[in-house]
Design a protein around this motif. Sequence first.
Motif, PDB file in Angstrom:
ATOM      1  N   LYS A   9       0.852  -1.178   0.000  1.00 30.46           N
ATOM      2  CA  LYS A   9       0.000   0.000   0.000  1.00 30.46           C
ATOM      3  C   LYS A   9       0.899   1.243   0.000  1.00 30.46           C
ATOM      4  O   LYS A   9       1.945   1.246   0.630  1.00 30.46           O
ATOM      5  N   PRO A  10       0.478   2.292  -0.706  1.00 29.61           N
ATOM      6  CA  PRO A  10       1.305   3.516  -0.688  1.00 29.61           C
ATOM      7  C   PRO A  10       1.310   4.147   0.705  1.00 29.61           C
ATOM      8  O   PRO A  10       0.295   4.152   1.406  1.00 29.61           O
ATOM      9  N   LYS A  11       2.498   4.668   1.099  1.00 28.86           N
ATOM     10  CA  LYS A  11       2.628   5.268   2.416  1.00 28.86           C
ATOM     11  C   LYS A  11       1.988   6.652   2.417  1.00 28.86           C
ATOM     12  O   LYS A  11       2.249   7.470   1.527  1.00 28.86           O
ATOM     13  N   ILE A  12       1.186   6.874   3.403  1.00 21.97           N
ATOM     14  CA  ILE A  12       0.558   8.182   3.572  1.00 21.97           C
ATOM     15  C   ILE A  12       1.355   8.924   4.644  1.00 21.97           C
ATOM     16  O   ILE A  12       1.508   8.422   5.762  1.00 21.97           O
ATOM     17  N   PRO A  13       1.874  10.121   4.322  1.00 25.65           N
ATOM     18  CA  PRO A  13       2.658  10.838   5.327  1.00 25.65           C
ATOM     19  C   PRO A  13       1.799  11.264   6.506  1.00 25.65           C
ATOM     20  O   PRO A  13       0.653  11.667   6.341  1.00 25.65           O
ATOM     21  N   LYS A  14       2.374  11.131   7.704  1.00 23.15           N
ATOM     22  CA  LYS A  14       1.649  11.511   8.907  1.00 23.15           C
ATOM     23  C   LYS A  14       1.738  13.023   9.088  1.00 23.15           C
ATOM     24  O   LYS A  14       2.787  13.628   8.864  1.00 23.15           O
ATOM     25  N   ILE A  15       0.630  13.597   9.478  1.00 24.11           N
ATOM     26  CA  ILE A  15       0.590  15.040   9.727  1.00 24.11           C
ATOM     27  C   ILE A  15       0.977  15.266  11.184  1.00 24.11           C
ATOM     28  O   ILE A  15       0.317  14.769  12.097  1.00 24.11           O
ATOM     29  N   LYS A  16       2.058  16.017  11.353  1.00 24.88           N
ATOM     30  CA  LYS A  16       2.541  16.285  12.702  1.00 24.88           C
ATOM     31  C   LYS A  16       1.965  17.613  13.178  1.00 24.88           C
ATOM     32  O   LYS A  16       2.084  18.636  12.505  1.00 24.88           O
ATOM     33  N   LYS A  17       1.347  17.582  14.329  1.00 29.77           N
ATOM     34  CA  LYS A  17       0.791  18.795  14.908  1.00 29.77           C
ATOM     35  C   LYS A  17       1.892  19.511  15.694  1.00 29.77           C
ATOM     36  O   LYS A  17       2.719  18.861  16.323  1.00 29.77           O
ATOM     37  N   PRO A  18       1.890  20.856  15.672  1.00 30.17           N
ATOM     38  CA  PRO A  18       2.884  21.559  16.483  1.00 30.17           C
ATOM     39  C   PRO A  18       2.600  21.361  17.967  1.00 30.17           C
ATOM     40  O   PRO A  18       1.491  21.022  18.365  1.00 30.17           O
ATOM     41  N   LEU A  19       3.602  21.596  18.771  1.00 30.46           N
ATOM     42  CA  LEU A  19       3.454  21.456  20.214  1.00 30.46           C
ATOM     43  C   LEU A  19       2.388  22.422  20.725  1.00 30.46           C
ATOM     44  O   LEU A  19       2.079  23.434  20.089  1.00 30.46           O
ATOM     45  N   ILE A  20       1.859  22.119  21.901  1.00 31.14           N
ATOM     46  CA  ILE A  20       0.786  22.938  22.464  1.00 31.14           C
ATOM     47  C   ILE A  20       1.260  24.380  22.668  1.00 31.14           C
ATOM     48  O   ILE A  20       0.537  25.327  22.379  1.00 31.14           O
ATOM     49  N   SER A  21       2.483  24.559  23.163  1.00 32.98           N
ATOM     50  CA  SER A  21       2.994  25.915  23.394  1.00 32.98           C
ATOM     51  C   SER A  21       3.102  26.696  22.094  1.00 32.98           C
ATOM     52  O   SER A  21       2.817  27.880  22.043  1.00 32.98           O
ATOM     53  N   LYS A  22       3.475  26.009  21.020  1.00 31.81           N
ATOM     54  CA  LYS A  22       3.581  26.686  19.723  1.00 31.81           C
ATOM     55  C   LYS A  22       2.198  26.982  19.155  1.00 31.81           C
ATOM     56  O   LYS A  22       2.002  27.970  18.477  1.00 31.81           O
ATOM     57  N   ARG A  23       1.242  26.104  19.429  1.00 30.62           N
ATOM     58  CA  ARG A  23      -0.109  26.331  18.939  1.00 30.62           C
ATOM     59  C   ARG A  23      -0.689  27.592  19.563  1.00 30.62           C
ATOM     60  O   ARG A  23      -1.362  28.366  18.911  1.00 30.62           O
TER      61      ARG A  23
END
Length: 98
Positions: A9-23
């Motif tokens: 299966k083709p690899k789907i890149p994972k979406i990384k969320k920024p840290l809470i402090s950066k958010r």
Amino acid sequence: MSIQRPIRKPKIPKIKKPLISKRKRIVKKAPTLSAGKIKTKTVHKKHITHKKPSKIVVGTCYLEENCKGVRSRKVTKTQCKHQGGKSWKKAGGKCEKL
């Protein structure tokens, strides 16, 4: 008989969320600039006058008037007067009575 390999299966890149402090930093709104809220501040700096060091005028002290009879050299006018000199002459200057 041919053996079939399993299809990857083709690899789907994972979406990384920024840290809470950066958010939180991203969510904060930038301050709005309005003409009524901001006043320009004028800073008055005190004018500094630099004093030049005064030169101490040094000359020759004489025992007699009309600059005769050397008492001491490289002294100021007031030092000559305290030593008991009658006249004083600075280098390249006129004879002065004390």
